[in-house]
Design a protein around this motif. Structure first.
Motif, PDB file in Angstrom:
ATOM      1  N   ILE A   3       0.851  -1.179   0.000  1.00  0.00           N
ATOM      2  CA  ILE A   3       0.000   0.000   0.000  1.00  0.00           C
ATOM      3  C   ILE A   3       0.891   1.235   0.000  1.00  0.00           C
ATOM      4  O   ILE A   3       1.785   1.373   0.833  1.00  0.00           O
ATOM      5  CB  ILE A   3      -0.922   0.012   1.241  1.00  0.00           C
ATOM      6  N   VAL A   4       0.641   2.140  -0.933  1.00  0.00           N
ATOM      7  CA  VAL A   4       1.504   3.302  -1.065  1.00  0.00           C
ATOM      8  C   VAL A   4       0.903   4.502  -0.353  1.00  0.00           C
ATOM      9  O   VAL A   4      -0.290   4.762  -0.437  1.00  0.00           O
ATOM     10  CB  VAL A   4       1.739   3.641  -2.548  1.00  0.00           C
ATOM     11  N   LEU A   5       1.726   5.213   0.412  1.00  0.00           N
ATOM     12  CA  LEU A   5       1.356   6.454   1.067  1.00  0.00           C
ATOM     13  C   LEU A   5       0.216   6.259   2.069  1.00  0.00           C
ATOM     14  O   LEU A   5      -0.614   5.368   1.934  1.00  0.00           O
ATOM     15  CB  LEU A   5       0.971   7.519   0.045  1.00  0.00           C
ATOM     16  N   SER A   6       0.181   7.134   3.055  1.00  0.00           N
ATOM     17  CA  SER A   6      -0.850   7.061   4.083  1.00  0.00           C
ATOM     18  C   SER A   6      -0.982   8.417   4.747  1.00  0.00           C
ATOM     19  O   SER A   6       0.008   9.093   5.012  1.00  0.00           O
ATOM     20  CB  SER A   6      -0.494   5.995   5.123  1.00  0.00           C
ATOM     21  N   GLY A   7      -2.229   8.827   5.012  1.00  0.00           N
ATOM     22  CA  GLY A   7      -2.484  10.069   5.711  1.00  0.00           C
ATOM     23  C   GLY A   7      -2.200  11.319   4.901  1.00  0.00           C
ATOM     24  O   GLY A   7      -2.052  12.401   5.481  1.00  0.00           O
ATOM     25  N   GLU A   8      -2.165  11.199   3.576  1.00  0.00           N
ATOM     26  CA  GLU A   8      -1.868  12.349   2.712  1.00  0.00           C
ATOM     27  C   GLU A   8      -3.143  12.887   2.073  1.00  0.00           C
ATOM     28  O   GLU A   8      -4.181  12.230   2.053  1.00  0.00           O
ATOM     29  CB  GLU A   8      -0.871  11.945   1.614  1.00  0.00           C
ATOM     30  N   LYS A   9      -3.045  14.107   1.564  1.00  0.00           N
ATOM     31  CA  LYS A   9      -4.135  14.727   0.804  1.00  0.00           C
ATOM     32  C   LYS A   9      -3.663  14.829  -0.642  1.00  0.00           C
ATOM     33  O   LYS A   9      -2.747  15.596  -0.948  1.00  0.00           O
ATOM     34  CB  LYS A   9      -4.479  16.099   1.360  1.00  0.00           C
ATOM     35  N   ILE A  10      -4.280  14.043  -1.511  1.00  0.00           N
ATOM     36  CA  ILE A  10      -3.735  13.814  -2.855  1.00  0.00           C
ATOM     37  C   ILE A  10      -4.757  14.216  -3.908  1.00  0.00           C
ATOM     38  O   ILE A  10      -5.927  13.813  -3.847  1.00  0.00           O
ATOM     39  CB  ILE A  10      -3.362  12.325  -3.040  1.00  0.00           C
ATOM     40  N   LEU A  11      -4.305  14.986  -4.882  1.00  0.00           N
ATOM     41  CA  LEU A  11      -5.143  15.340  -6.028  1.00  0.00           C
ATOM     42  C   LEU A  11      -4.744  14.476  -7.211  1.00  0.00           C
ATOM     43  O   LEU A  11      -3.575  14.424  -7.591  1.00  0.00           O
ATOM     44  CB  LEU A  11      -4.969  16.817  -6.390  1.00  0.00           C
ATOM     45  N   VAL A  12      -5.732  13.799  -7.792  1.00  0.00           N
ATOM     46  CA  VAL A  12      -5.521  12.950  -8.959  1.00  0.00           C
ATOM     47  C   VAL A  12      -6.335  13.518 -10.114  1.00  0.00           C
ATOM     48  O   VAL A  12      -7.551  13.701  -9.984  1.00  0.00           O
ATOM     49  CB  VAL A  12      -5.950  11.491  -8.695  1.00  0.00           C
ATOM     50  N   THR A  13      -5.683  13.788 -11.223  1.00  0.00           N
ATOM     51  CA  THR A  13      -6.430  14.247 -12.400  1.00  0.00           C
ATOM     52  C   THR A  13      -6.747  13.056 -13.301  1.00  0.00           C
ATOM     53  O   THR A  13      -5.976  12.116 -13.403  1.00  0.00           O
ATOM     54  CB  THR A  13      -5.626  15.292 -13.192  1.00  0.00           C
ATOM     55  N   GLY A  14      -7.936  13.112 -13.900  1.00  0.00           N
ATOM     56  CA  GLY A  14      -8.370  12.002 -14.767  1.00  0.00           C
ATOM     57  C   GLY A  14      -8.580  10.709 -14.020  1.00  0.00           C
ATOM     58  O   GLY A  14      -8.168   9.645 -14.513  1.00  0.00           O
ATOM     59  N   PRO A  15      -9.232  10.723 -12.833  1.00  0.00           N
ATOM     60  CA  PRO A  15      -9.284   9.516 -11.986  1.00  0.00           C
ATOM     61  C   PRO A  15     -10.080   8.360 -12.567  1.00  0.00           C
ATOM     62  O   PRO A  15      -9.986   7.244 -12.057  1.00  0.00           O
ATOM     63  CB  PRO A  15      -9.932  10.025 -10.695  1.00  0.00           C
ATOM     64  N   ALA A  16     -10.871   8.608 -13.604  1.00  0.00           N
ATOM     65  CA  ALA A  16     -11.611   7.510 -14.224  1.00  0.00           C
ATOM     66  C   ALA A  16     -10.792   6.804 -15.290  1.00  0.00           C
ATOM     67  O   ALA A  16     -11.224   5.767 -15.809  1.00  0.00           O
ATOM     68  CB  ALA A  16     -12.916   8.030 -14.839  1.00  0.00           C
ATOM     69  N   GLY A  17      -9.629   7.330 -15.615  1.00  0.00           N
ATOM     70  CA  GLY A  17      -8.781   6.707 -16.623  1.00  0.00           C
ATOM     71  C   GLY A  17      -8.175   5.408 -16.136  1.00  0.00           C
ATOM     72  O   GLY A  17      -8.126   5.135 -14.927  1.00  0.00           O
ATOM     73  N   ARG A  18      -7.684   4.615 -17.071  1.00  0.00           N
ATOM     74  CA  ARG A  18      -7.221   3.267 -16.755  1.00  0.00           C
ATOM     75  C   ARG A  18      -6.141   3.265 -15.670  1.00  0.00           C
ATOM     76  O   ARG A  18      -6.230   2.525 -14.689  1.00  0.00           O
ATOM     77  CB  ARG A  18      -6.681   2.591 -18.021  1.00  0.00           C
ATOM     78  N   ILE A  19      -5.120   4.084 -15.801  1.00  0.00           N
ATOM     79  CA  ILE A  19      -4.021   4.077 -14.840  1.00  0.00           C
ATOM     80  C   ILE A  19      -4.406   4.826 -13.575  1.00  0.00           C
ATOM     81  O   ILE A  19      -4.182   4.360 -12.451  1.00  0.00           O
ATOM     82  CB  ILE A  19      -2.759   4.683 -15.464  1.00  0.00           C
TER      83      ILE A  19
END
Length: 313
Positions: A3-19
């Motif tokens: 499991i990568v990272l924990s307790g962070e606030k992360i913005l993901v662009t294009g979250p419906a994309g395959r990757i």
């Protein structure tokens, strides 16, 4: 899988994309994950929100970013435009929007900007493993003519932002990514299973496939490697394999003959192999070899076909 990272606030662009979807699925149980996209299909937004991701409808190229906080600890910029021939739109999304997002998240600890192995200038040897210091150029990769040049522009913007904002950045040139459900090898597997020819543009046409498990496991060290000036690294598998080789392997698994139709595209890159040396020095080796990964996909999608083929052998 780690499991990568924990307790962070992360913005993901294009979250419906395959990757991006695979990363959001892995990150969301242990972090506060936000996802932005245009979400033109409401069902894709619902699918992302089902992971526990906070979503916002945002046009990253032209829309306001006011609804987004500025206190993200990490930015994962994976959204991209794959227009067939609209260079203006591709430059706005793949380059200008990169600058807008990095400026908005300039206080983050680090940002990962997704690029592509197709930014490299085509090489006459299809098995040439592109290194990060190889020349860049228009790969003319179908079906999106503007893609490679607009991603080169995006890399330049990301490099500027790293220096200008003092924001550690990793520019990751993604290779042939696939999961248990999707990606180029999976499309080819489905074609073989349906008795349809696999189509590609060269013989041989090699890639460096990387499974979603490795992508998720390698995210944390790639973010840790972010720097000013930006770190540039190939993000692809450790093994080179051609479309012809993996199609034959799929045929063997399913107990059928795989046909490959070659349709050359003049000027297009005849290979998409990424040298993994720099990435391996950061992440260590990949854990999912191409044969194991492809067999896993086949077992998931066509278990009955595999059982029959094995019984006959």
């Amino acid at each position: 899988m780690k499991i990568v990272l924990s307790g962070e606030k992360i913005l993901v662009t294009g979250p419906a994309g395959r990757i991006a979807y695979g990363l959001a699925r892995t990150l969301s149980p242990h972090n506060e994950v936000w996802g932005v996209a245009r979400f033109s299909d409401p069902a894709t937004r619902e699918r992302v929100e089902a992971l526990g991701v906070t979503t916002r409808v945002v046009d990253i190229a032209d829309g306001p970013l006011d609804e987004l906080p500025t206190d993200f600890t990490y930015l994962l910029h994976l959204a991209a435009d794959f227009s067939a021939n609209d260079y203006e739109r591709a430059i706005r999304v793949n380059a200008e929007a990169t600058g807008r997002l990095l400026e908005h998240c300039r206080s983050a600890r680090a940002a990962l900007v997704m690029s592509t192995v197709s930014t490299y200038k085509p090489h006459p040897d299809p098995w040439h493993g592109f290194r990060e210091d190889d020349p860049l150029g228009d790969a003319m990769a179908p079906p999106s003519a503007p893609y490679s040049v607009s991603k080169i522009a995006g890399e330049a913007v990301a490099r500027y932002c790293a220096r200008s904002f003092g924001l550690p950045v990793t520019i990751a040139r993604m290779g042939c990514a696939y999961s248990d459900d999707d990606g180029l090898p999976v499309w080819h597997l489905r074609a073989v299973a349906a008795g349809e020819p696999v189509r590609t543009r060269w013989d041989p046409m090699p890639y460096s496939p990387i499974h979603d498990d490795d992508i998720c496991a390698q995210l944390e060290p790639l973010l840790a490697a972010a720097s000013v000036p930006a770190t540039i690294v190939n993000w692809a598998g450790d093994e080179a394999v051609s479309v012809q080789q993996w199609a034959a392997y799929f045929g063997d698994l399913l107990g059928t003959q795989a046909a490959v139709d070659v349709e050359p595209i003049p000027g297009a890159s005849v290979g998409s192999v990424a040298d993994p040396t720099r990435r391996a020095s950061i992440t260590g080796p990949c854990r999912v070899g191409w044969r194991d990964g492809f067999r896993r996909v086949a077992e998931r999608l066509f278990p009955d076909r595999l059982a029959v083929a094995e019984a006959r052998s």
